[in-house]
Scaffold this motif. Structure first.
Motif, PDB file in Angstrom:
ATOM      1  N   UNK A   1      32.464  29.723  41.492  1.00 40.58           N
ATOM      2  CA  UNK A   1      32.247  29.959  42.918  1.00 40.58           C
ATOM      3  C   UNK A   1      32.096  31.459  43.142  1.00 40.58           C
ATOM      4  N   UNK A   2      31.017  31.857  43.818  1.00 36.60           N
ATOM      5  CA  UNK A   2      30.739  33.264  44.094  1.00 36.60           C
ATOM      6  C   UNK A   2      30.673  33.447  45.598  1.00 36.60           C
ATOM      7  N   UNK A   3      31.545  34.281  46.142  1.00 33.79           N
ATOM      8  CA  UNK A   3      31.573  34.565  47.579  1.00 33.79           C
ATOM      9  C   UNK A   3      31.360  36.055  47.785  1.00 33.79           C
ATOM     10  N   UNK A   4      30.353  36.421  48.575  1.00 31.00           N
ATOM     11  CA  UNK A   4      30.055  37.821  48.868  1.00 31.00           C
ATOM     12  C   UNK A   4      30.697  38.174  50.202  1.00 31.00           C
TER      13      UNK A   4
ATOM     14  N   UNK B   1      32.545  41.667  52.732  1.00 28.55           N
ATOM     15  CA  UNK B   1      32.884  43.074  52.916  1.00 28.55           C
ATOM     16  C   UNK B   1      31.689  44.003  52.987  1.00 28.55           C
ATOM     17  N   UNK B   2      32.000  45.283  53.298  1.00 25.43           N
ATOM     18  CA  UNK B   2      31.032  46.364  53.325  1.00 25.43           C
ATOM     19  C   UNK B   2      31.646  47.586  52.646  1.00 25.43           C
ATOM     20  N   UNK B   3      31.092  48.075  51.515  1.00 22.95           N
ATOM     21  CA  UNK B   3      29.929  47.527  50.823  1.00 22.95           C
ATOM     22  C   UNK B   3      30.235  46.140  50.273  1.00 22.95           C
ATOM     23  N   UNK B   4      29.202  45.315  50.082  1.00 25.10           N
ATOM     24  CA  UNK B   4      29.449  43.927  49.687  1.00 25.10           C
ATOM     25  C   UNK B   4      30.036  43.822  48.286  1.00 25.10           C
ATOM     26  N   UNK B   5      30.992  42.919  48.149  1.00 29.00           N
ATOM     27  CA  UNK B   5      31.629  42.647  46.859  1.00 29.00           C
ATOM     28  C   UNK B   5      31.472  41.159  46.562  1.00 29.00           C
ATOM     29  N   UNK B   6      31.055  40.840  45.337  1.00 32.91           N
ATOM     30  CA  UNK B   6      30.949  39.445  44.902  1.00 32.91           C
ATOM     31  C   UNK B   6      32.238  39.057  44.185  1.00 32.91           C
ATOM     32  N   UNK B   7      32.966  38.128  44.766  1.00 34.30           N
ATOM     33  CA  UNK B   7      34.190  37.614  44.159  1.00 34.30           C
ATOM     34  C   UNK B   7      33.828  36.330  43.419  1.00 34.30           C
ATOM     35  N   UNK B   8      34.064  36.300  42.119  1.00 33.32           N
ATOM     36  CA  UNK B   8      33.687  35.165  41.278  1.00 33.32           C
ATOM     37  C   UNK B   8      34.931  34.500  40.717  1.00 33.32           C
TER      38      UNK B   8
ATOM     39  N   UNK C   1      39.494  21.152  37.162  1.00 37.37           N
ATOM     40  CA  UNK C   1      40.467  20.285  37.834  1.00 37.37           C
ATOM     41  C   UNK C   1      41.891  20.804  37.751  1.00 37.37           C
ATOM     42  N   UNK C   2      42.117  21.860  36.980  1.00 35.72           N
ATOM     43  CA  UNK C   2      43.454  22.464  36.896  1.00 35.72           C
ATOM     44  C   UNK C   2      43.587  23.717  37.757  1.00 35.72           C
ATOM     45  N   UNK C   3      42.526  24.076  38.463  1.00 31.59           N
ATOM     46  CA  UNK C   3      42.581  25.229  39.352  1.00 31.59           C
ATOM     47  C   UNK C   3      41.726  26.364  38.846  1.00 31.59           C
ATOM     48  N   UNK C   4      42.069  27.607  39.257  1.00 33.17           N
ATOM     49  CA  UNK C   4      41.303  28.787  38.876  1.00 33.17           C
ATOM     50  C   UNK C   4      41.619  29.142  37.431  1.00 33.17           C
ATOM     51  N   UNK C   5      40.575  29.226  36.607  1.00 32.32           N
ATOM     52  CA  UNK C   5      40.759  29.508  35.186  1.00 32.32           C
ATOM     53  C   UNK C   5      40.370  30.933  34.821  1.00 32.32           C
ATOM     54  N   UNK C   6      39.566  31.578  35.640  1.00 33.80           N
ATOM     55  CA  UNK C   6      39.098  32.924  35.314  1.00 33.80           C
ATOM     56  C   UNK C   6      38.551  33.570  36.578  1.00 33.80           C
ATOM     57  N   UNK C   7      38.539  34.907  36.604  1.00 37.30           N
ATOM     58  CA  UNK C   7      38.063  35.633  37.783  1.00 37.30           C
ATOM     59  C   UNK C   7      37.249  36.846  37.348  1.00 37.30           C
ATOM     60  N   UNK C   8      36.376  37.285  38.239  1.00 37.37           N
ATOM     61  CA  UNK C   8      35.644  38.542  38.074  1.00 37.37           C
ATOM     62  C   UNK C   8      35.211  38.997  39.452  1.00 37.37           C
ATOM     63  N   UNK C   9      34.982  40.272  39.596  1.00 33.09           N
ATOM     64  CA  UNK C   9      34.462  40.801  40.865  1.00 33.09           C
ATOM     65  C   UNK C   9      33.590  42.006  40.567  1.00 33.09           C
TER      66      UNK C   9
END
Length: 357
Positions: free
Chosen positions: A257-260, A262-269, A274-282
């Protein structure tokens, strides 16, 4: 045996390249007013997903349709100049009906005043008693305006001058607009910052906020101070429950899931299963290499953890050059068969040049 190093390196590389992605679906969400850098990143992310064989869904809201108010006003002025007063009034009625919803968005201060000025003058020509109210409103929106005698007949100038005098002697009011942080506010198509003094009467407020739908309203300020609470609709990305539904619909066992925001824009990945959040990046979506950087971040999440390497590009990694060098050396060291033209039969020579690593 040396020649076999080439085969080992090739097989290892093919294993990494052919490994199944760590997610089956990418869901992207950005505000409707996303700028060029976000659009460039989105296109690069979608292209990467296609190359990796991963499904792509863009849930971003469509950009708002620009109001046609300015176009209607321009056409009405042309019709007025051609003495088609009833037609001009109809077009200006349509333009005025949009103001309660848009707050005058799409118009500058002169065009907003023109809407009521020309409707008032056209109504004067057809004997409509509402002409006076229009001319007063036009003067309230542009108090310092004076009509050009070369363009307007004396009767129109005289009537408008009386309306402008009435506005100058009317009570004053103050409008304060309360909006979320980071919003831009316009009153009567002019940008403001704080409480704004206006002539008593009807005025138009337009609010634009990053990550929100446009908001506009008409406000009547007779006297004193009027506070307007702007409530633009927030453009929220899909919730985790909604993402789970999309994953089931697409038959995905995991998604990114990628959500953009803020300003400046940030992509939260986020990579979820099925066990929830397994990894993140931004990543901040700005700079000359925004498309490549965004694709690198997604590629990291799509690569299974056991196959991940350093975050540099593969051709910049020292270990790749080391393996490449080993492959080259192994290829050079492969025995070469040379046939002797003097009848001595075949001889075998191994070329072993000096290599700097």
């Amino acid at each position: 045996m040396r020649g076999s190093a080439v085969v080992v390196v090739a097989l290892a590389w093919a294993t990494v390249a052919a490994a199944a992605p760590a997610a089956d679906l990418v869901v992207f969400h950005a505000p409707s007013d996303a700028g060029p850098s976000v659009i460039a990143a989105r296109d690069a992310l979608a292209a990467l997903a296609r190359r990796r064989g991963v499904a792509w869904i863009d849930t971003s809201p469509a950009p708002p349709v620009p109001p046609e108010t300015a176009q209607d006003v321009r056409q009405a002025i042309r019709d007025y100049d051609q003495l088609q007063f009833d037609t001009a009034i109809g077009e200006l009625d349509r333009a005025a009906s949009q103001l309660d919803r848009t707050g005058g968005a799409g118009l500058d201060a002169n065009a907003l005043s023109d809407l009521f000025l020309y409707r008032g003058l056209a109504r004067v020509q057809v004997g409509d008693a509402r002409a006076w109210d229009d001319l007063v409103e036009a003067a309230a929106l542009a108090p310092s305006r004076a009509l050009d005698p070369a363009r307007f007949p004396p009767r129109a100038i005289e009537t408008y001058t009386r309306a402008a005098d009435a506005v100058r002697t009317s009570t004053r009011a103050k409008i304060t607009v309360v909006a979320p942080d980071g919003c831009t506010i316009a009153i009567d198509a002019a940008g403001v910052n704080g409480p704004t003094e206006v002539a008593g009467g009807r005025h138009f407020v337009a609010v634009r906020c990053p990550g929100h739908r446009p908001w506009g309203a008409a406000v009547t300020a007779a006297s004193g101070e009027v506070t307007v609470q702007a409530s633009p609709e927030l453009e929220v990305p899909p919730s985790d429950d909604e993402l789970a539904i999309q994953a089931r619909t697409a038959g995905a066992t995991a998604l990114v899931a990628i959500a953009v925001t803020g300003q400046p824009p940030v992509a939260l990945m986020r990579r979820l299963d099925d066990r929830g959040v397994r990894d993140r990046a931004s990543i901040t979506l700005s700079g000359a290499h925004v498309a490549d950087d965004a694709a690198d971040a997604l590629d990291h999440l799509l690569t299974p953890p056991e196959l991940r390497v350093a975050r540099e590009r593969w051709y910049q990694k020292r270990w790749v050059w080391g393996l490449g060098g080993a492959a080259i050396v192994a290829a050079i060291f492969v025995p070469i068969v040379i046939f002797d033209d003097n009848g001595g039969g075949a001889g075998k020579v191994t070329l072993e040049p000096k290599v700097p690593w």
